[in-house]
Design a protein around this motif. Structure first.
Motif, short mmCIF file in Angstrom:
data_model
loop_
_atom_site.label_atom_id
_atom_site.label_comp_id
_atom_site.label_asym_id
_atom_site.label_seq_id
_atom_site.Cartn_x
_atom_site.Cartn_y
_atom_site.Cartn_z
N PRO A 108 0.81 -1.23 0.00
CA PRO A 108 0.00 0.00 0.00
C PRO A 108 0.84 1.27 0.00
O PRO A 108 0.41 2.30 -0.53
CB PRO A 108 -0.83 -0.12 1.29
N VAL A 109 2.03 1.21 0.60
CA VAL A 109 2.91 2.39 0.60
C VAL A 109 3.29 2.74 -0.85
O VAL A 109 3.27 3.91 -1.24
CB VAL A 109 4.17 2.12 1.44
N ILE A 110 3.62 1.72 -1.62
CA ILE A 110 4.01 1.95 -3.02
C ILE A 110 2.82 2.45 -3.83
O ILE A 110 2.93 3.43 -4.59
CB ILE A 110 4.57 0.64 -3.64
N ILE A 111 1.67 1.83 -3.65
CA ILE A 111 0.50 2.19 -4.45
C ILE A 111 0.02 3.60 -4.12
O ILE A 111 -0.09 4.47 -5.00
CB ILE A 111 -0.64 1.17 -4.21
N ILE A 112 -0.27 3.84 -2.84
CA ILE A 112 -0.82 5.15 -2.45
C ILE A 112 0.24 6.23 -2.58
O ILE A 112 -0.04 7.34 -3.07
CB ILE A 112 -1.37 5.09 -1.01
N GLY A 113 1.47 5.93 -2.17
CA GLY A 113 2.54 6.91 -2.30
C GLY A 113 2.81 7.28 -3.74
O GLY A 113 3.04 8.45 -4.07
N GLY A 114 2.79 6.28 -4.63
CA GLY A 114 3.02 6.55 -6.05
C GLY A 114 1.95 7.43 -6.65
O GLY A 114 2.25 8.34 -7.44
N MET A 115 0.68 7.18 -6.29
CA MET A 115 -0.40 8.02 -6.82
C MET A 115 -0.36 9.42 -6.22
O MET A 115 -0.57 10.41 -6.92
CB MET A 115 -1.75 7.36 -6.53
N LYS A 116 -0.08 9.51 -4.91
CA LYS A 116 -0.07 10.81 -4.24
C LYS A 116 1.05 11.69 -4.78
O LYS A 116 0.89 12.91 -4.92
CB LYS A 116 0.12 10.60 -2.73
N SER A 117 2.19 11.08 -5.11
CA SER A 117 3.32 11.85 -5.60
C SER A 117 3.27 12.08 -7.10
O SER A 117 4.11 12.79 -7.65
CB SER A 117 4.63 11.14 -5.24
N GLY A 118 2.30 11.47 -7.78
CA GLY A 118 2.17 11.67 -9.21
C GLY A 118 3.07 10.79 -10.06
O GLY A 118 3.20 11.03 -11.27
N VAL A 119 3.68 9.79 -9.46
CA VAL A 119 4.56 8.90 -10.22
C VAL A 119 3.74 8.08 -11.22
O VAL A 119 4.18 7.85 -12.35
CB VAL A 119 5.34 7.97 -9.27
N PHE A 120 2.55 7.63 -10.80
CA PHE A 120 1.70 6.91 -11.74
C PHE A 120 0.23 7.21 -11.45
O PHE A 120 -0.13 7.68 -10.36
CB PHE A 120 1.94 5.40 -11.72
N THR A 121 -0.61 6.98 -12.44
CA THR A 121 -2.05 7.20 -12.34
C THR A 121 -2.71 6.03 -11.63
O THR A 121 -2.08 4.98 -11.43
CB THR A 121 -2.66 7.34 -13.74
N PRO A 122 -3.99 6.16 -11.25
CA PRO A 122 -4.67 5.00 -10.63
C PRO A 122 -4.65 3.75 -11.51
O PRO A 122 -4.53 2.64 -11.00
CB PRO A 122 -6.10 5.53 -10.44
N THR A 123 -4.78 3.93 -12.82
CA THR A 123 -4.74 2.77 -13.72
C THR A 123 -3.37 2.12 -13.68
O THR A 123 -3.23 0.89 -13.60
CB THR A 123 -5.09 3.19 -15.15
N GLU A 124 -2.33 2.94 -13.76
CA GLU A 124 -0.96 2.41 -13.69
C GLU A 124 -0.68 1.80 -12.32
O GLU A 124 0.08 0.83 -12.21
CB GLU A 124 0.03 3.52 -14.01
N ALA A 125 -1.30 2.37 -11.27
CA ALA A 125 -1.13 1.82 -9.92
C ALA A 125 -1.66 0.40 -9.84
O ALA A 125 -1.10 -0.46 -9.14
CB ALA A 125 -1.85 2.70 -8.90
N ALA A 126 -2.74 0.11 -10.56
CA ALA A 126 -3.28 -1.24 -10.57
C ALA A 126 -2.30 -2.23 -11.20
O ALA A 126 -2.12 -3.35 -10.71
CB ALA A 126 -4.61 -1.26 -11.34
N VAL A 127 -1.65 -1.80 -12.28
CA VAL A 127 -0.65 -2.65 -12.92
C VAL A 127 0.53 -2.88 -11.98
O VAL A 127 1.03 -4.00 -11.84
CB VAL A 127 -0.16 -2.01 -14.24
N VAL A 128 0.96 -1.81 -11.31
CA VAL A 128 2.06 -1.92 -10.35
C VAL A 128 1.68 -2.88 -9.22
O VAL A 128 2.49 -3.72 -8.80
CB VAL A 128 2.42 -0.53 -9.78
N ALA A 129 0.44 -2.78 -8.73
CA ALA A 129 -0.01 -3.65 -7.64
C ALA A 129 0.01 -5.12 -8.07
O ALA A 129 0.48 -5.99 -7.32
CB ALA A 129 -1.42 -3.25 -7.21
N ALA A 130 -0.48 -5.40 -9.27
CA ALA A 130 -0.50 -6.78 -9.75
C ALA A 130 0.92 -7.30 -9.96
O ALA A 130 1.24 -8.45 -9.58
CB ALA A 130 -1.29 -6.86 -11.06
N PHE A 131 1.79 -6.48 -10.54
CA PHE A 131 3.17 -6.92 -10.78
C PHE A 131 3.90 -7.13 -9.46
O PHE A 131 4.62 -8.12 -9.28
CB PHE A 131 3.90 -5.87 -11.62
N TYR A 132 3.69 -6.23 -8.51
CA TYR A 132 4.34 -6.34 -7.21
C TYR A 132 3.90 -7.62 -6.49
O TYR A 132 4.71 -8.36 -5.94
CB TYR A 132 4.03 -5.11 -6.35
N ALA A 133 2.56 -7.87 -6.51
CA ALA A 133 2.04 -9.08 -5.86
C ALA A 133 2.61 -10.34 -6.53
O ALA A 133 2.91 -11.32 -5.85
CB ALA A 133 0.52 -9.09 -5.92
#
Length: 430
Positions: free
Chosen positions: A228-253
């Motif tokens: 969750p730190v990577i997902i929420i932190g990435g979206m909050k800082s603008g590193v990736f969009t919510p859609t990209e965050a989903a891809v990151v979450a799946a890849f990370y898992a």
């Protein structure tokens, strides 16, 4: 009767009739939309087909299959179990500790998958047998787990927020931020309700684990907690969009399941992908069918018809909000969360914005109300999941969920009466 009135009658009557005979919700939406097109004089099979495609032709909706996949990988790769183990290490020794473990794990898992069904299934599979073995009241325990599972649609990342944002053209990032504080309030409410329920129940308390064991369980859950730190932190800082965050979450898992925890074998990946694909197909077909009905609702200008019917309530935002929430409570007893969003959000949001209600606040309240519907009979999808996993009758689970359902309705009432409880933290977290 005007064509618009006929369209409204077809929409309401058609949905009630088709749902009453047990038709698939997506097909019911398509047929109802086709009926509305007929009475409005817009009958065109090509137009219907175009709207079916348009319902799923959306980049933000790509987040849905990847968040679903992330949830499946979490459950199969040992991430969910490590979170539960960590929670048990810290609060398992308290009287009724497994209930507090369920609440803590539900909040943590909600910040990873965004799926009420996936989180509930994981919690029930692991915790219900332990609760049965240690003499916990099973109906109440099942009700608690079901109630904890519906925190997932509120705390980011949330699939219902993605669907709501796409359907109503509302900022998904803003919706995600709006759910943090209410999700924590829901968890706090469950803690208080669980303590109240157990006030006259004698339950054995497990011995407290040494600090070394607690730290060991926390270290084992480190990679899970980092998600969750990577997902929420990435979206909050603008590193990736919510859609990209989903891809990151799946890849990370996937990486954690295969390379870090090493609890998942390559042969199991096929089953995970199939389960994720099936769930995705159900959601996407709903989105496609809802687009047909939504397009015809727009052509019939039903929001204006409803606005005229509400009359003076437009000038009283809180009263209007209360009426809408009561309406959604009734709707939530008959419809699942996703169909509720797809059908009613595009109709209600214009009325809310006309009354001066913050669209993000309204979105949070809409999804919260729909999430409560997941544990409200007779549909109560999450209740059915817990009953199936725990081998309990649905009646037992409904009886056990009542104290927590009342708690959620009280929280919903507070948020309607005092919107700043949601809006102030939302603006601060932005």
């Amino acid at each position: 009767m005007t064509p618009e009135a006929q369209a409204l009658a077809v929409f309401c009557g058609g949905m009630l009739l088709l749902m009453g005979v047990g038709m698939n919700m997506a097909l019911a939406l398509v047929l109802t939309g086709a009926g509305m097109a007929w009475v409005l004089g817009f009958w065109d099979t090509q137009l219907l087909a175009q709207n079916l495609v348009a319902g799923v032709d959306s980049f933000p909706l790509l987040a849905v299959p990847f968040f679903i996949l992330a949830g499946e990988l979490m459950n199969s790769g040992g991430i969910s179990r490590r979170i539960i183990d960590m929670a048990q290490a810290w609060v398992g020794h308290i009287r009724g500790g497994l209930g507090f473990v369920a609440i803590g794990a539900a909040v943590l898992m909600a910040s990873m998958s965004g799926s009420a069904l996936a989180d509930t299934a994981a919690l029930a599979t692991i915790l219900l047998p332990m609760m049965r073995e240690r003499g916990y009241p099973l109906p109440t325990s099942a009700g608690l787990i079901a109630s904890g599972g519906i925190i997932a649609p509120i705390i980011p990342p949330s699939m219902p927020f993605v669907i709501y944002g796409v359907t109503t053209n509302t900022s998904i990032s803003a919706l995600f931020v709006s759910g943090i504080a209410p999700g924590l309030v829901m968890g706090t409410g469950l803690i208080l309700a669980w303590k109240w329920v157990l006030r006259r129940t004698a339950l054995p308390a497990d011995p407290a684990l040494p600090m070394a064991e607690r730290l060991k369980a926390t270290v084992r859950a480190f990679w899970a907690m980092l998600m969750p730190v990577i997902i929420i932190g990435g979206m909050k800082s603008g590193v990736f969009t919510p859609t990209e965050a989903a891809v990151v979450a799946a890849f990370y898992a996937l990486v954690v399941a295969f390379l870090v925890h090493r609890e998942m074998k390559l042969a199991e990946l096929h089953g995970v992908l199939v389960r994720a694909a099936r769930t995705t197909a159900i959601v996407m077909f709903l989105c496609a069918g809802a687009q047909v009905a939504s397009y015809m609702i727009t052509l019939a200008d039903l929001p204006s018809v409803l606005s005229a019917g509400l009359g003076t309530l437009i000038d009283s935002p809180r009263l209007l909000m209360a009426v809408m929430m009561v309406t959604l409570v009734v709707i939530g007893t008959a419809l699942d969360l996703t169909p509720t969003i797809l059908i009613f959000a595009p109709v209600m949001l214009p009325i809310a914005t006309k009354a001066g209600i913050d669209p993000v606040y309204f979105g949070l309240m809409f999804v919260l109300n729909g999430a409560i519907g997941l544990i409200t009979p007779p549909v109560g999808t999450v209740l059915n999941v817990v009953a199936g996993v725990g081998r309990l009758s649905l009646h037992q689970v409904i009886k056990g969920v009542n104290p927590f359902l009342v708690t959620y309705l009280f929280i919903l009432t507070l948020f309607v009466a005092f919107p700043q409880l949601v809006i102030a933290p939302m603006h601060w977290l932005r």
